[in-house]
Design a protein around this motif. Structure first.
Motif, PDB file in Angstrom:
ATOM      1  N   GLY A 229       0.838  -1.193   0.000  1.00 24.02           N
ATOM      2  CA  GLY A 229       0.000   0.000   0.000  1.00 24.02           C
ATOM      3  C   GLY A 229       0.871   1.241   0.000  1.00 24.02           C
ATOM      4  N   GLU A 230       0.244   2.359  -0.224  1.00 17.46           N
ATOM      5  CA  GLU A 230       0.933   3.644  -0.212  1.00 17.46           C
ATOM      6  C   GLU A 230       0.445   4.440   0.987  1.00 17.46           C
ATOM      7  OE1 GLU A 230       1.544   4.551  -4.870  1.00 17.46           O
ATOM      8  OE2 GLU A 230      -0.438   4.933  -4.073  1.00 17.46           O
ATOM      9  N   ARG A 231       1.203   5.411   1.377  1.00 14.06           N
ATOM     10  CA  ARG A 231       0.793   6.243   2.505  1.00 14.06           C
ATOM     11  C   ARG A 231       0.062   7.484   1.993  1.00 14.06           C
ATOM     12  NH1 ARG A 231       4.324   7.032   7.896  1.00 14.06           N
ATOM     13  NH2 ARG A 231       2.552   7.589   9.161  1.00 14.06           N
ATOM     14  N   LYS A 232      -0.907   7.259   1.133  1.00  9.00           N
ATOM     15  CA  LYS A 232      -1.733   8.342   0.621  1.00  9.00           C
ATOM     16  C   LYS A 232      -2.888   8.577   1.579  1.00  9.00           C
ATOM     17  CE  LYS A 232      -0.902   7.974  -4.304  1.00  9.00           C
ATOM     18  NZ  LYS A 232      -1.532   7.792  -5.617  1.00  9.00           N
ATOM     19  N   ILE A 233      -3.360   9.800   1.602  1.00  8.32           N
ATOM     20  CA  ILE A 233      -4.488  10.169   2.450  1.00  8.32           C
ATOM     21  C   ILE A 233      -5.748  10.220   1.598  1.00  8.32           C
ATOM     22  CG2 ILE A 233      -5.497  12.047   3.795  1.00  8.32           C
ATOM     23  CD1 ILE A 233      -2.658  12.771   4.682  1.00  8.32           C
ATOM     24  N   TYR A 234      -6.800   9.586   2.088  1.00  6.76           N
ATOM     25  CA  TYR A 234      -8.117   9.643   1.457  1.00  6.76           C
ATOM     26  C   TYR A 234      -9.064  10.286   2.462  1.00  6.76           C
ATOM     27  CZ  TYR A 234      -5.852   6.415  -1.699  1.00  6.76           C
ATOM     28  OH  TYR A 234      -4.963   5.841  -2.574  1.00  6.76           O
ATOM     29  N   TYR A 235     -10.000  11.053   1.979  1.00  9.34           N
ATOM     30  CA  TYR A 235     -10.866  11.804   2.883  1.00  9.34           C
ATOM     31  C   TYR A 235     -12.161  11.083   3.228  1.00  9.34           C
ATOM     32  CZ  TYR A 235      -7.422  15.390   2.428  1.00  9.34           C
ATOM     33  OH  TYR A 235      -6.232  16.062   2.464  1.00  9.34           O
ATOM     34  N   THR A 236     -12.401   9.934   2.589  1.00  7.31           N
ATOM     35  CA  THR A 236     -13.555   9.107   2.949  1.00  7.31           C
ATOM     36  C   THR A 236     -13.138   7.644   2.937  1.00  7.31           C
ATOM     37  OG1 THR A 236     -14.363   8.769   0.690  1.00  7.31           O
ATOM     38  CG2 THR A 236     -15.181  10.737   1.873  1.00  7.31           C
ATOM     39  N   ALA A 237     -13.872   6.826   3.671  1.00 10.55           N
ATOM     40  CA  ALA A 237     -13.620   5.384   3.665  1.00 10.55           C
ATOM     41  C   ALA A 237     -13.882   4.813   2.271  1.00 10.55           C
ATOM     42  CB  ALA A 237     -14.509   4.705   4.704  1.00 10.55           C
ATOM     43  N   GLU A 238     -14.885   5.332   1.597  1.00 15.29           N
ATOM     44  CA  GLU A 238     -15.227   4.847   0.268  1.00 15.29           C
ATOM     45  C   GLU A 238     -14.094   5.089  -0.723  1.00 15.29           C
ATOM     46  OE1 GLU A 238     -17.236   6.839   2.159  1.00 15.29           O
ATOM     47  OE2 GLU A 238     -18.671   5.289   2.743  1.00 15.29           O
ATOM     48  N   ALA A 239     -13.442   6.237  -0.633  1.00 17.17           N
ATOM     49  CA  ALA A 239     -12.321   6.545  -1.529  1.00 17.17           C
ATOM     50  C   ALA A 239     -11.145   5.608  -1.261  1.00 17.17           C
ATOM     51  CB  ALA A 239     -11.892   7.999  -1.362  1.00 17.17           C
ATOM     52  N   ALA A 240     -10.865   5.330  -0.001  1.00 14.84           N
ATOM     53  CA  ALA A 240      -9.780   4.402   0.348  1.00 14.84           C
ATOM     54  C   ALA A 240     -10.115   2.996  -0.130  1.00 14.84           C
ATOM     55  CB  ALA A 240      -9.531   4.416   1.849  1.00 14.84           C
ATOM     56  N   LEU A 241     -11.356   2.574   0.028  1.00 18.97           N
ATOM     57  CA  LEU A 241     -11.779   1.253  -0.435  1.00 18.97           C
ATOM     58  C   LEU A 241     -11.631   1.149  -1.950  1.00 18.97           C
ATOM     59  CD1 LEU A 241     -13.064  -1.526  -0.008  1.00 18.97           C
ATOM     60  CD2 LEU A 241     -15.301  -0.404  -0.173  1.00 18.97           C
TER      61      LEU A 241
ATOM     62  N   ALA B 133      -9.630   2.819  -3.943  1.00 18.89           N
ATOM     63  CA  ALA B 133      -8.209   2.769  -4.287  1.00 18.89           C
ATOM     64  C   ALA B 133      -7.626   1.394  -3.978  1.00 18.89           C
ATOM     65  CB  ALA B 133      -7.447   3.852  -3.523  1.00 18.89           C
ATOM     66  N   GLY B 134      -8.016   0.813  -2.860  1.00 16.99           N
ATOM     67  CA  GLY B 134      -7.534  -0.521  -2.503  1.00 16.99           C
ATOM     68  C   GLY B 134      -8.006  -1.578  -3.483  1.00 16.99           C
ATOM     69  N   LEU B 135      -9.258  -1.496  -3.896  1.00 15.49           N
ATOM     70  CA  LEU B 135      -9.786  -2.442  -4.872  1.00 15.49           C
ATOM     71  C   LEU B 135      -9.085  -2.299  -6.216  1.00 15.49           C
ATOM     72  CD1 LEU B 135     -13.588  -2.238  -4.013  1.00 15.49           C
ATOM     73  CD2 LEU B 135     -12.026  -4.166  -3.575  1.00 15.49           C
ATOM     74  N   GLU B 136      -8.728  -1.067  -6.582  1.00 11.36           N
ATOM     75  CA  GLU B 136      -7.969  -0.850  -7.822  1.00 11.36           C
ATOM     76  C   GLU B 136      -6.590  -1.491  -7.721  1.00 11.36           C
ATOM     77  OE1 GLU B 136      -8.136   3.386  -8.426  1.00 11.36           O
ATOM     78  OE2 GLU B 136     -10.210   3.292  -9.143  1.00 11.36           O
ATOM     79  N   TRP B 137      -5.940  -1.394  -6.556  1.00  8.00           N
ATOM     80  CA  TRP B 137      -4.645  -2.049  -6.340  1.00  8.00           C
ATOM     81  C   TRP B 137      -4.772  -3.542  -6.550  1.00  8.00           C
ATOM     82  CZ3 TRP B 137       0.349  -1.607  -3.745  1.00  8.00           C
ATOM     83  CH2 TRP B 137       0.899  -0.328  -3.835  1.00  8.00           C
TER      84      TRP B 137
END
Length: 63
Positions: free
Chosen positions: A40-52, A54-58
């Protein structure tokens, strides 16, 4: 001390996706490979949905 809140854990083909929140770094995700490697990267996401998302794209890109 910074508290971490685990929001979601998803298993996908042997990979574990974790979406979490910390006060210092907002929403983030990490992947745990079948062999135990943490990705993973140490990027900041402002919502749980955005982090999810990005993770699914990874996972889809293979990390």
């Amino acid at each position: 001390m910074d508290k971490t809140k685990i929001h979601q854990v998803v298993g996908i083909d042997g990979t574990t996706l974790i979406v979490f929140y910390t006060e210092a770094h907002c929403w983030q995700f990490r992947l745990i490979s079948p062999g135990g490697e943490v990705l993973g990267e140490r990027k900041i996401y402002y919502t749980a949905e955005a982090a999810l998302k990005a993770g699914l794209e990874w996972v889809a890109w293979g990390g």
